[in-house]
Design a protein around this motif. Structure first.
Motif, PDB file in Angstrom:
ATOM      1  N   ASP A 565       0.814  -1.215   0.000  1.00  0.00           N
ATOM      2  CA  ASP A 565       0.000   0.000   0.000  1.00  0.00           C
ATOM      3  C   ASP A 565       0.847   1.264   0.000  1.00  0.00           C
ATOM      4  OD1 ASP A 565      -2.221  -1.528  -0.077  1.00  0.00           O
ATOM      5  OD2 ASP A 565      -2.875  -1.125   1.988  1.00  0.00           O
ATOM      6  N   GLU A 566       2.012   1.199   0.613  1.00  0.00           N
ATOM      7  CA  GLU A 566       2.876   2.373   0.674  1.00  0.00           C
ATOM      8  C   GLU A 566       3.206   2.884  -0.718  1.00  0.00           C
ATOM      9  OE1 GLU A 566       7.459   3.522   2.022  1.00  0.00           O
ATOM     10  OE2 GLU A 566       6.608   1.533   2.482  1.00  0.00           O
ATOM     11  N   VAL A 569      -0.153   3.885  -2.838  1.00  0.00           N
ATOM     12  CA  VAL A 569      -0.679   5.202  -2.496  1.00  0.00           C
ATOM     13  C   VAL A 569       0.214   6.306  -3.052  1.00  0.00           C
ATOM     14  CG1 VAL A 569      -1.107   6.775  -0.581  1.00  0.00           C
ATOM     15  CG2 VAL A 569      -1.932   4.422  -0.465  1.00  0.00           C
ATOM     16  N   LYS A 570       1.530   6.149  -2.951  1.00  0.00           N
ATOM     17  CA  LYS A 570       2.455   7.170  -3.447  1.00  0.00           C
ATOM     18  C   LYS A 570       2.308   7.338  -4.954  1.00  0.00           C
ATOM     19  CE  LYS A 570       7.334   8.382  -3.873  1.00  0.00           C
ATOM     20  NZ  LYS A 570       7.020   9.823  -3.687  1.00  0.00           N
ATOM     21  N   LYS A 573      -1.107   8.902  -5.749  1.00  0.00           N
ATOM     22  CA  LYS A 573      -1.169  10.328  -5.376  1.00  0.00           C
ATOM     23  C   LYS A 573      -0.404  11.177  -6.380  1.00  0.00           C
ATOM     24  CE  LYS A 573      -1.316  11.631  -1.111  1.00  0.00           C
ATOM     25  NZ  LYS A 573      -1.032  11.982   0.311  1.00  0.00           N
ATOM     26  N   GLU A 596      -8.036   2.416   4.924  1.00  0.00           N
ATOM     27  CA  GLU A 596      -6.669   2.890   5.158  1.00  0.00           C
ATOM     28  C   GLU A 596      -6.068   3.479   3.888  1.00  0.00           C
ATOM     29  OE1 GLU A 596      -7.844  -0.010   6.018  1.00  0.00           O
ATOM     30  OE2 GLU A 596      -7.965   0.220   8.211  1.00  0.00           O
ATOM     31  N   GLN A 597      -6.299   2.829   2.761  1.00  0.00           N
ATOM     32  CA  GLN A 597      -5.793   3.368   1.499  1.00  0.00           C
ATOM     33  C   GLN A 597      -6.397   4.745   1.205  1.00  0.00           C
ATOM     34  OE1 GLN A 597      -6.721   0.355  -1.404  1.00  0.00           O
ATOM     35  NE2 GLN A 597      -4.784  -0.746  -1.107  1.00  0.00           N
ATOM     36  N   ASP A 600      -4.756   7.426   3.512  1.00  0.00           N
ATOM     37  CA  ASP A 600      -3.392   7.760   3.101  1.00  0.00           C
ATOM     38  C   ASP A 600      -3.360   8.487   1.762  1.00  0.00           C
ATOM     39  OD1 ASP A 600      -2.436   6.573   5.378  1.00  0.00           O
ATOM     40  OD2 ASP A 600      -2.054   4.631   4.430  1.00  0.00           O
ATOM     41  N   LYS A 603      -5.324  12.239   2.298  1.00  0.00           N
ATOM     42  CA  LYS A 603      -5.018  13.121   3.426  1.00  0.00           C
ATOM     43  C   LYS A 603      -4.115  14.255   2.965  1.00  0.00           C
ATOM     44  CE  LYS A 603      -0.941  10.668   5.199  1.00  0.00           C
ATOM     45  NZ  LYS A 603      -0.379   9.947   6.354  1.00  0.00           N
ATOM     46  N   ASP A 605      -1.072  16.797   3.320  1.00  0.00           N
ATOM     47  CA  ASP A 605       0.272  16.700   3.875  1.00  0.00           C
ATOM     48  C   ASP A 605       0.452  17.747   4.969  1.00  0.00           C
ATOM     49  OD1 ASP A 605       0.889  14.671   2.128  1.00  0.00           O
ATOM     50  OD2 ASP A 605       1.625  16.042   0.589  1.00  0.00           O
ATOM     51  N   GLU A 611      -1.423  16.266  12.883  1.00  0.00           N
ATOM     52  CA  GLU A 611      -2.272  15.104  12.599  1.00  0.00           C
ATOM     53  C   GLU A 611      -2.639  14.383  13.894  1.00  0.00           C
ATOM     54  OE1 GLU A 611      -2.200  11.171   9.708  1.00  0.00           O
ATOM     55  OE2 GLU A 611      -0.577  12.639   9.650  1.00  0.00           O
TER      56      GLU A 611
END
Length: 839
Positions: A565-566, A569-570, A573, A596-597, A600, A603, A605, A611
């Motif tokens: 997922d890290e 998501v990057k 995004k 969760e996805q 992340d 959201k 920055d 946060e």
């Protein structure tokens, strides 16, 4: 006629009217304070003449004229009635004093106070042309401007607050805004809300009557050369009626700095010294703008004959931007569409372009109208001195691909979207400073430092004015529900970007590999080329790209082709934050899948401490408004329905997909597990008050989801893009006409072929029927003949001999009754009858 700023369409000139409406109460003392003019402030405006009073009206002292000085205003003169304060500004379509009407009225008493106009708020209504989007922007801004606001500074406003009495003066205009009247360049256009009244005038006589009702007339010739002739006519027509004016009229011509296009530098030895207003007598026009400078000179000359009744001003505007962006719309549109990897800069791009925001130009016009300076020529530009390259590079970086490409000037003439006038304006090279505006006018700048420093605000205005706000949609649903089909149809209809996680991953890897590959190419280049390449590749961190690429490949290797997922998501995004998605919008196909996805991915920055504070307070973390979806559509269906749909799919659609029996059932089970708890991706959007729309696809019984797409389109609304250009519309109409002709020709050919075929079939059937008829007749004849042989033989043997004898005998004897004779003869001579036999 009308005024329009920044629009790429020809505008109509417009009218502005300031007209007093109500008298002051008898004996009322004006709240005039002895103020000392600050350095740089304008002198008192020229006195305006007033019509004579009517019988019965309170007349001024004997010997007084409309131009006598008023005590207390810093001028000499005898005793006079104190100056009267005006009523708040109002729209005046039919003022009390028209041409030839010099009757008395209560408004006439205001004339004595007009000498102190700089200390009073001038009443009136403002005419504006809301026919174009830029004209609407300027008119809307002026509708919020307080009358006389440019005549006082902050210190003067504070002084008034301290000295105001507790009794409110109903005639004071403090805090009253202009009311807007004007013309529509397109009569069919809707009336803007800020305009008090709009009208269309086509005959010159009717136009002149409207002009004579106005105290201030403005003509904008910056965008349409055809307006020059009408502006000249209006100025001369008004000048001919000068003796009928009850008060001073102003004529403001909004021209262009292109009338300075061929001017020599003020100091040839120091070309960096800018032009200012005082150099206007030395200006030389660009060859294509000689009509403009001739109009400026003629209209300025008209204002010198009798300034007390008719004054003219020339406002030379820099290249306008804001709202629809006018001259720079070519670059904004190219960047917004994102169809080119680099935005062209024609020539070397080192030419300096004087500019001004349309709202700043509106403020300059307001200052001219209220201050009425002695100086006839006003230079309206901002303080920026940006080059064409700097402007295009800034636009490209903030709304486009971020890169520019220098192309020869000749290539600019190949563009169909740029006119010759616009090209001349893009190639101008002048340094200009608004010295008079800065020193003498009270201006609260919107973009004093120019387009580059205010690009964020300008881009927002551009998108809002043209309705180009991004459309962001997320499609959620189980596998086999038709998410991809619907998402692609929506992208086709709204011209959006289709976002599928697998495509995004492949695209990201390809981009990273391309960036890394550039390092080797750059090493082999020369220094000069390397310097230019560095400029174009600014912001590309090759080392960071290497690390990310290696990490992605390593993670995919560890997870058998999948990403954590890290990285998902990057990568996602980065895609949603790309300029194409931020400009046009996107349709997300099935991502994010989990709560969760979603958190992340969307959201904002912020700092980790902020946060944690949000979470501690029980609030949702701030979300990124730039990429958050606007519409969420969740497709629903039962497992049985989805299984049957997949089973009935053609083999060609199933091949190479995850719709095989084992993979599909596994994906379906995983989806149900992720969407059965209270913490799902849909709950995330619910918490942000972006409530999903649920669509039961089983209701439509449509495997292609053709019926579900119109429902979603109806929910979303109209597209938010440029739509079709005039050329594209013509091409589509031409294509449609050609297709229609081809279709008609095909239908005609098919009809002719069908008729010919039917005719041939009919003839073939007729011939076959005739053959069959002949055969039937032949067979009948043969049958008849075959059946008649025994009968013939019988007759020839037993009947014909006796019958022939009887006929011959009948012919010989010729009895009276031959039939009876023949019957008796046959009966008597029949060989079968034995006459000797007794009964």
């Amino acid at each position: 006629m009308g005024l329009s700023y920044g629009s790429d369409k020809p505008s109509r000139a417009f009218v502005m009217a300031f007209v007093p409406h109500a008298p002051c109460r008898p004996g009322q003392s004006p709240a005039l304070r002895g103020r000392v003019s600050r350095p740089g402030r304008l002198p008192t405006a020229p006195a305006r003449s007033a019509p004579p009073a009517a019988a019965g009206a309170s007349a001024p002292a004997a010997g007084r004229t409309a131009t006598d000085r008023v005590p207390g205003c810093g001028h000499g003169g005898g005793a006079a009635e104190p100056p009267r304060l005006p009523q708040p500004p109002r729209l005046l379509l039919r003022p009390q004093h028209r041409r030839g009407d010099r009757g008395a009225g209560p408004q006439l008493r205001l004339a004595a106070a007009s000498f102190c106009l700089r200390h009073l708020r001038p009443p009136g209504s403002l005419g504006w042309s809301p026919g174009s989007s830029a004209g609407r922007a300027g008119g809307k801004y002026l509708s919020t401007c307080v009358v006389g606001a440019t005549l006082e500074g902050p210190d003067e406003e504070e002084e008034e607050d301290e000295n105001d009495s507790g009794v409110e003066d109903p005639t004071a205009s403090k805090g009253k805004a202009y009311e807007i009247v004007g013309t529509l360049s397109k009569p069919e256009s809707p009336n803007p809300r800020f305009a008090k009244e709009t009208y269309a005038v086509s005959p010159r006589d009717g136009l002149l009557s409207h002009l004579l009702e106005c105290e201030i007339v403005l003509y904008n010739i910056t965008e349409d050369a055809n307006q020059i002739e009408e502006a000249m006519w209006a100025a001369f027509a008004l000048h001919k009626e000068i003796e009928t004016f009850a008060k001073q009229k102003l004529f403001i011509l909004i021209s262009t700095i292109m009338t300075w296009g061929n001017s020599k530098p003020p100091d040839p030895e120091n070309p960096e010294i800018p032009f200012n207003d005082e150099d206007f007598r030395k200006r030389k026009s660009h060859p294509s703008f000689t009509d403009y400078i001739n109009a400026e000179r003629n209209i300025a000359r008209l204002g010198k004959t009798n300034r007390k009744k008719f004054s003219t001003y020339i406002v030379a505007s820099g290249h306008q931007y804001g709202a629809e962006e006018g001259l720079f719309h070519y670059f904004f549109k190219m960047c917004w569409l994102g169809e080119t990897p680099a935005i062209p800069v024609f020539g070397d791009g080192n030419n300096i372009i004087p500019t001004i925001h349309i709202r700043d130009l509106a403020v300059v016009l307001q200052n001219v109208a209220e201050h009425r300076p002695d100086f006839q020529y006003v230079l309206a530009v901002d303080t920026s001195m940006h080059t064409l390259e700097e402007l295009v590079k800034c636009i490209s970086k903030n709304i486009g691909p971020g890169k520019i490409e220098k192309v020869p000037k000749e290539d600019a003439f190949l563009s169909k979207e740029l006119t010759q006038m616009q090209l001349d304006m893009l190639f101008v090279n002048m340094r200009m400073e608004p010295f008079y505006v800065k020193e003498n006018f009270n201006i609260k700048w919107v973009a004093e430092t120019g387009l580059v420093e205010n690009i964020a605000q300008v881009i927002t205005e551009y998108k809002q004015t043209r309705g180009l706000m991004p459309l962001k949609v997320c499609i959620h649903g189980p596998p086999g529900s038709g998410k991809s089909t619907i998402a692609k149809e929506l992208c086709k209809h709204y011209k959006l970007h289709y976002i599928w996680i697998n495509d995004v991953i492949s695209e990201k890897i390809a981009d990273l590999e391309q960036i890394v590959a550039k390092e080797a190419d750059r090493v082999e280049e020369k220094e000069g080329e390397e310097e230019e390449d560095n400029e174009q590749e600014e912001g590309e961190n090759i080392e960071e790209a290497k690390e990310l690429l290696n990490a992605i490949k390593e993670n995919m290797k560890e997870n058998k082709g999948h990403l954590d997922d890290e990285y998902l998501v990057k990568i996602m995004k980065d895609k949603l934050m790309s300029m194409p998605c931020r400009n046009q919008g996107y349709v997300l196909d099935g991502f994010p899948e989990t709560y969760e996805q979603a958190v992340d991915l969307f959201k904002e920055d912020v700092e980790a401490e902020e946060e944690e504070e949000e979470e501690a307070k029980g609030k949702m973390p701030k979300f990124n408004q730039i990429i958050i979806p606007e519409f969420i559509f969740s497709l629903t269906a039962s497992d049985e329905f989805l299984k049957n749909r997949i089973i009935n799919l053609p083999e060609r659609k199933v091949a190479g997909t995850h719709y095989t029996e084992g993979q599909f059932l596994q994906s379906l089970r995983r989806f149900r597990q992720l969407n059965t708890d209270d913490v799902t991706v849909l709950n995330y959007f619910d918490e942000l008050e972006i409530h999903p729309h649920f669509i039961d696809i089983a209701v439509y019984e449509d495997s292609e989801n053709r019926l579900a797409v119109p429902k979603i389109i109806k929910e979303i609304g109209e597209p938010r893009n440029y739509g079709l250009t005039d050329e594209e519309k013509e091409a589509l109409e031409r294509q449609a006409a050609e297709e229609r002709l081809i279709k008609e020709a095909q239908e005609k050919a098919e009809q002719e072929h069908k008729e010919a075929k039917e005719r041939e079939e009919r003839m073939a059937r007729w011939e076959e029927w005739n053959k069959q008829q002949e055969e039937v007749k032949k067979q009948e004849q043969e049958l008849l003949e075959a059946q008649s042989v025994p009968l013939r033989n019988y007759l020839m043997k037993n009947v014909m001999p006796t019958l022939m004898q009887g006929i011959n005998e009948c012919c010989r004897i010729r009895p009276d009754d031959p039939v009876n004779f023949l019957a008796e003869y046959i009966f008597k001579n029949s060989p079968d009858i034995n006459w000797n036999k007794k009964c």
